[in-house]
Structures are given as C-alpha cells and as structure tokens.
Design a protein around this motif. Sequence first.
Motif, PDB file in Angstrom:
ATOM      1  N   GLU A  70      44.024 -81.373  16.312  1.00 38.16           N
ATOM      2  CA  GLU A  70      44.768 -80.512  15.386  1.00 38.16           C
ATOM      3  C   GLU A  70      44.789 -81.112  13.990  1.00 38.16           C
ATOM      4  OE1 GLU A  70      47.714 -78.090  18.410  1.00 38.16           O
ATOM      5  OE2 GLU A  70      48.626 -79.355  16.895  1.00 38.16           O
ATOM      6  N   ARG A  99      36.356 -71.825  18.816  1.00 34.11           N
ATOM      7  CA  ARG A  99      37.550 -71.285  19.465  1.00 34.11           C
ATOM      8  C   ARG A  99      38.815 -72.115  19.282  1.00 34.11           C
ATOM      9  NH1 ARG A  99      40.869 -70.880  23.683  1.00 34.11           N
ATOM     10  NH2 ARG A  99      40.537 -72.254  25.290  1.00 34.11           N
ATOM     11  N   ILE A 100      38.738 -73.412  19.569  1.00 34.04           N
ATOM     12  CA  ILE A 100      39.979 -74.193  19.537  1.00 34.04           C
ATOM     13  C   ILE A 100      40.441 -74.423  18.096  1.00 34.04           C
ATOM     14  CG2 ILE A 100      41.125 -76.339  20.259  1.00 34.04           C
ATOM     15  CD1 ILE A 100      39.591 -76.264  22.823  1.00 34.04           C
ATOM     16  N   TYR A 118      40.108 -72.299  15.676  1.00 32.01           N
ATOM     17  CA  TYR A 118      40.723 -71.012  15.335  1.00 32.01           C
ATOM     18  C   TYR A 118      42.195 -70.981  15.761  1.00 32.01           C
ATOM     19  CZ  TYR A 118      41.007 -65.849  15.218  1.00 32.01           C
ATOM     20  OH  TYR A 118      41.351 -64.550  14.957  1.00 32.01           O
ATOM     21  N   ARG A 119      42.443 -71.353  17.013  1.00 34.58           N
ATOM     22  CA  ARG A 119      43.827 -71.409  17.536  1.00 34.58           C
ATOM     23  C   ARG A 119      44.662 -72.394  16.757  1.00 34.58           C
ATOM     24  NH1 ARG A 119      44.812 -68.981  22.251  1.00 34.58           N
ATOM     25  NH2 ARG A 119      46.971 -69.607  22.089  1.00 34.58           N
ATOM     26  N   ASN A 120      44.102 -73.620  16.635  1.00 36.60           N
ATOM     27  CA  ASN A 120      44.870 -74.692  16.018  1.00 36.60           C
ATOM     28  C   ASN A 120      45.218 -74.355  14.564  1.00 36.60           C
ATOM     29  OD1 ASN A 120      44.763 -76.128  18.385  1.00 36.60           O
ATOM     30  ND2 ASN A 120      43.182 -77.547  17.727  1.00 36.60           N
ATOM     31  N   ILE A 175      45.722 -71.410  13.127  1.00 41.79           N
ATOM     32  CA  ILE A 175      46.843 -70.470  13.100  1.00 41.79           C
ATOM     33  C   ILE A 175      48.135 -71.174  13.517  1.00 41.79           C
ATOM     34  CG2 ILE A 175      47.777 -68.415  14.234  1.00 41.79           C
ATOM     35  CD1 ILE A 175      44.832 -67.362  14.194  1.00 41.79           C
ATOM     36  N   ASN A 176      48.041 -71.992  14.560  1.00 42.74           N
ATOM     37  CA  ASN A 176      49.250 -72.639  15.085  1.00 42.74           C
ATOM     38  C   ASN A 176      49.886 -73.626  14.117  1.00 42.74           C
ATOM     39  OD1 ASN A 176      49.175 -71.208  17.425  1.00 42.74           O
ATOM     40  ND2 ASN A 176      48.173 -72.789  18.630  1.00 42.74           N
ATOM     41  N   LEU A 198      53.210 -72.243  14.283  1.00 41.51           N
ATOM     42  CA  LEU A 198      53.771 -71.642  15.495  1.00 41.51           C
ATOM     43  C   LEU A 198      55.191 -72.128  15.800  1.00 41.51           C
ATOM     44  CD1 LEU A 198      53.116 -69.816  17.929  1.00 41.51           C
ATOM     45  CD2 LEU A 198      52.120 -71.798  19.057  1.00 41.51           C
ATOM     46  N   MET A 199      55.405 -73.439  15.683  1.00 39.79           N
ATOM     47  CA  MET A 199      56.714 -73.978  16.060  1.00 39.79           C
ATOM     48  C   MET A 199      57.821 -73.477  15.140  1.00 39.79           C
ATOM     49  SD  MET A 199      56.360 -75.576  18.848  1.00 39.79           S
ATOM     50  CE  MET A 199      57.913 -76.454  19.073  1.00 39.79           C
ATOM     51  N   PHE A 219      60.751 -80.186  15.830  1.00 44.14           N
ATOM     52  CA  PHE A 219      61.321 -78.905  15.405  1.00 44.14           C
ATOM     53  C   PHE A 219      62.696 -78.658  16.031  1.00 44.14           C
ATOM     54  CE2 PHE A 219      56.920 -78.513  14.344  1.00 44.14           C
ATOM     55  CZ  PHE A 219      56.937 -77.847  13.140  1.00 44.14           C
ATOM     56  N   THR A 273      50.183 -77.976  20.271  1.00 47.50           N
ATOM     57  CA  THR A 273      51.189 -77.083  19.678  1.00 47.50           C
ATOM     58  C   THR A 273      51.380 -75.845  20.556  1.00 47.50           C
ATOM     59  OG1 THR A 273      50.615 -77.827  17.462  1.00 47.50           O
ATOM     60  CG2 THR A 273      51.795 -75.764  17.610  1.00 47.50           C
ATOM     61  N   TRP A 308      49.718 -66.635  22.209  1.00 46.50           N
ATOM     62  CA  TRP A 308      48.887 -65.562  21.636  1.00 46.50           C
ATOM     63  C   TRP A 308      47.435 -65.791  22.023  1.00 46.50           C
ATOM     64  CZ3 TRP A 308      44.969 -66.811  18.238  1.00 46.50           C
ATOM     65  CH2 TRP A 308      45.043 -68.066  17.641  1.00 46.50           C
ATOM     66  N   TYR A 334      33.566 -68.537  23.442  1.00 43.25           N
ATOM     67  CA  TYR A 334      34.647 -67.600  23.207  1.00 43.25           C
ATOM     68  C   TYR A 334      34.776 -66.488  24.248  1.00 43.25           C
ATOM     69  CZ  TYR A 334      38.526 -66.096  20.841  1.00 43.25           C
ATOM     70  OH  TYR A 334      39.822 -65.842  20.615  1.00 43.25           O
TER      71      TYR A 334
END
Lengths: 159, 419
Positions: A68, A89-90, A92-94, A96-97, A154-155, B49, B142, B154, B193
């Motif tokens: 991350e 893929r990962i 992309y997730r990370n 956003i998160n 995300l958190m 958090f 996360t 998500w 993917y």
Amino acid sequence: MKAKGFVHKFGDNVDTDVIIPARYLNKSDDAWLASHCMEDIDPDFVNNVKSGDIMVAQANFGCGSSREHAPIAIKASGISCVIASTFARIFYRNAINIGLAILECDEAANDIKAGDEVEVDFDSGVITNCTTNKTYQAQPFPPFIQNIIKNGGLMNSIK
Amino acid sequence: MGMTMTQKILADHAGLDSVVAGQLIEANLDMVLGNDVTSPVAINEMNKFGRTSVFDKTRISLVMDHFTPNKDIQSAENCKQVREFAKSNDILHYYDVGNMGIEHALLPEKGIVTCGDCIIGADSHTCTYGALGAFSTGVGSTDMAAGMVTGKAWFKVPSAIKVVITGKKAQCISGKDVVLHLIGMIGVDGALYKSLEFTGDGIKELTMDDRLCISNMAIECGAKNGIFPVDDVTLDYVKGRTLREYKVYTADEDAEYDSVVEIDLSTLKPTVACPHLPENTKTVDELDKIEIDQVVIGSCTNGRMEDMRAAAEILKGNKVAKGVRCIVIPATQAVYLQCIKEGIAEIFVEAGAIVSTPTCGPCLGGHMGILASGEKAVSTSNRNFVGRMGHTKSEIYLASPAVAAASAIKGYIADPRNI
Ligand code: SF4
C-alpha cells in the motif's frame, strides 16, 4: 469534486518497485515515502512535482507487489489524480482505499502529454486537456467510491 | 444479459438484482480473514482510526500460520498482538498452535467458509474457497481492517474466462497438474482481473482436494477468483462441516464470457512449473535429469489428506535418495492426526522424510527448510519466484505430491508413473 494540474507522464507497466523501491519500506511515514516517489524511473520527479499535479500513465499501472506504500507515496507527493489506460488489480483497490483518485481512460492516457494542463471532474468522469482543449470521457466512480476518495480513504469513510 | 456464477454471488451480496462486468458495488461479507503477517497491519490500521470493535465476532478468522510456531521474536510479537486482539474482541475463529492449520486448508475443513459465501482475506490465496462455490478473493490490509469493522467490501464486478474441463483423469493426474497446465496455457496474467469459472462434465472427476488446489492457484494467472459449480461432491464435503446456512448459485445459461479454455483430463501428463514463474510449465517427461537438494510436500496448495496419501503411496517401502532432504508438512492438525492414524506418518519417517507440525514455513521462505544459493527444490506449493524459498540463486520446481515423492526417491525430478 474536481482536480486540476500539470501532467507527469509515464509509460506501460509502471510497477510498485519503481513507484516506491523496497529499500525505502522500512519506514512508512508519508513524507519519507513521498521523498522517494518514482525515484528509480524519474529521479527529478520529487523536485518537479507540485501539489495538485496529475500523473498520466499507460497500461497496467501499479503492477507487482501489493504494498500500500505505492499509492501512499504518490498521494503524499502531491499528485491529485492518476489517469491510466489500465491499473493492476491490487493497486487499483489500494489507491481507492487510501484515498488516491484514479481514473481509467485509454484515449486520454495515450493523448495527453507531459506538461499539459489537465482538469478532471470526478462526478462526470470528464477529463479536459486545457492545453489542447480536448475532452475525454472516463467511467465516473459511483458515489460511495467518490466518498471514499473525498474522505481521504476507506477507514475515514466507514460509518 | 445473463450473469456468471461470480456475478450472481456478488449481486446477491450487494442487494442488487443484477450486476454487469466493470460495475462497482459494495457487498456484504460472510467472512473476513487474516493471518499472523497481515492481521497486525490491519489491527494497527483500526487503532490508527480509533476503531476498536468488529462487525461480527463470528465472521472474522485469524489464523496464525506463516511463522508459527514462532520462528523469532518479531513473529512472536506479531502473534501476541493478534492473540490479544482476538481475546479482547472475543473472536470465535482464532487459531493458534495446537489447533491451527494453514488458513486455506483450515477454513474449508472446519466449515468456516461454505457454498455461496462472499469472502475477503488479507492473503492472496484466499481465492481457494472458490472450490466450494464461494466468491473469495485476496485484498490489502486496509480492506481487511474496514471489512472487520463494517462487514462490507467494495468490488469491481469481474468478467470471466470459462474453463471447460472434460474427460477422466489420466494416470497420476491430480488437481495440481490441471492448474499448472492451465497456467502454462494462459500465462501468469492470462486472467488478470477476471474470474475463472470452471465447468464441464470432467468436474465430477475432480475431488474436493483437487478443486481446492485448482482454485488456490487462480491467482497465479492473475485471476480475481476461480470458482467451481456446486455439485454432489461439494455437498458431500460441506455436509456435517458447514457452520452456517449456505446457498447454491449457478451461472445463467446465457452468461457472457470473455473467452473459453478447454482442458481434457485424459490427455494430461504430470506437469512441472520450472523456475522462476508458474507459467514455465513442462510435462515431467520433457525434462532433462534435474538433480535436486530438497523436496517439500505441503502448503495451502497440496497439504491435504489426498496429497499426503498420494505421496505415501509412492514413498511406501522406498527410501529418500541420499543427499535429498524431504520435508512433509500436513496442512492442518486434522490432516496430521489422520496421517498418524493411517500409518502414513510412519511411512514418511521410515522413508527418511521428516514430518512437521502444520505451518506455511518453507513455502514463503519463512522457516523449516530455507534453500541455500545454488540449491534446487521440488515443492508442491504455488509460487516459484526468485528467492521465494530462500536464496535468490536457488531454484524451485512446482509439482504435484506424486511428482515430488517420486523425485525424493530418485534424487532428480522424476515421473511418478515409472515408480
Ligand atoms: S502455504 Fe504458502 S501460499 Fe499458502 S498461505 Fe502459506 S505462505 Fe501463503
């Protein structure tokens, strides 16, 4: 939500090792990671990047390990949005998160050049190249993903 | 337009009638998983958090498997942190030395994951549970932290590759040969993917252990998940195990697939992935005489009961070749105990192999069998990247338990059909 800035351009398969080399993973604070961001692919990046700037790259951006630290380094360097043809893929997730805005748009990724001034509207997914006056349509994020990015990750956005 | 099996599970867990590939959704989770390496990071994230409580103490699994029994002080500290977190949150599925196993062998075996589930795990091989007809995928720390707090994650709805399996298994063919063959065909990013959706009348020939092994390595061709339809084999397996109600999903007749790949089980030969990528596959009879230093039989890919039996069948009455170290690691306590009861543990020891307590150990170059520079190993695990099991100048050949056991006896990579 909008972002506007000057473009730093990269090619295909930018991997997480060049975004933030493993040798810097012993510390995870943002400023440290930002100070070594993209070092192995563009040593001048950290000196040239200004808050709000936009990163544009081509296919499979962020491939490699699941660290991350990679999107954190880009975000902490001041980049407001990454536009690429495709993301791994990962990553992309990370991204956003941790609250780094990203958009997939092949046409924009191919057209836009280093130094162009670009504006991104996250609600509509419209990317405007202010230098050439050309617009591109990326698929906009649904509200809850926008919410994650707007809240800085995300958190921060979970209830 | 019809939906794939994966899309149907995702739609249902997102409370939607239908979804399409590329759509972003938020889905309810049936299980959130972490191990001794990834859980501490997620727990720190929660602390940062100020989130102290979890969404459901029965739907979080914390499995101490990578560096356990603790191999050093750092791993002991990591496990201690997770143990204390599990205790203060009264986590039902916390597994430590004495009742743990390798997470992806343990969760299906104990019925903690089941058909139709939507599961995330902070471990890339979480895709294993696709064998049960569940949607499950690996995520970052996360995601795990947020999943533990909210019970949601998500997803971008994946498109799919249809893998049609036909025929009956040829001699000495197991799930491992099937999946190595598949990765050799489509490459390590061949399903990037996407979902792999297995189908075809050959599936009934595959045991649950075969299927768990195949789904386990979906990630090795870049897939988000790899899913099997639910049939009698699945239902027999989950009956008496599953701790929760389950739901059976089937792909729509008119579901759309990006491409179709076919595998005829009767034409397969024992297959090996050569260094340093799982896609570098060759059939065992194509290989030159490759001498080896170590054999590892275990991991979340091939540490189950059938794997132990396949290895024992070959090792029985034979001796591990001089100069070869053969390490057998049953993946869970139940497999370990069954090996003792069936006399299989005795076969291993008499052959000159060692039998370890369940652990990931050498699979990730953690402990219990690290390779030195220039050494070669045959391993039944899932990754043969540079340095994965030790020195960057060591080499790993991935294979089935039958090939691994045959190689242990011969001292070079050997064809189990000739033993
Ligand atoms: S056995 Fe290997 S691949 Fe499986 S969970 Fe453990 S380290 Fe990961």
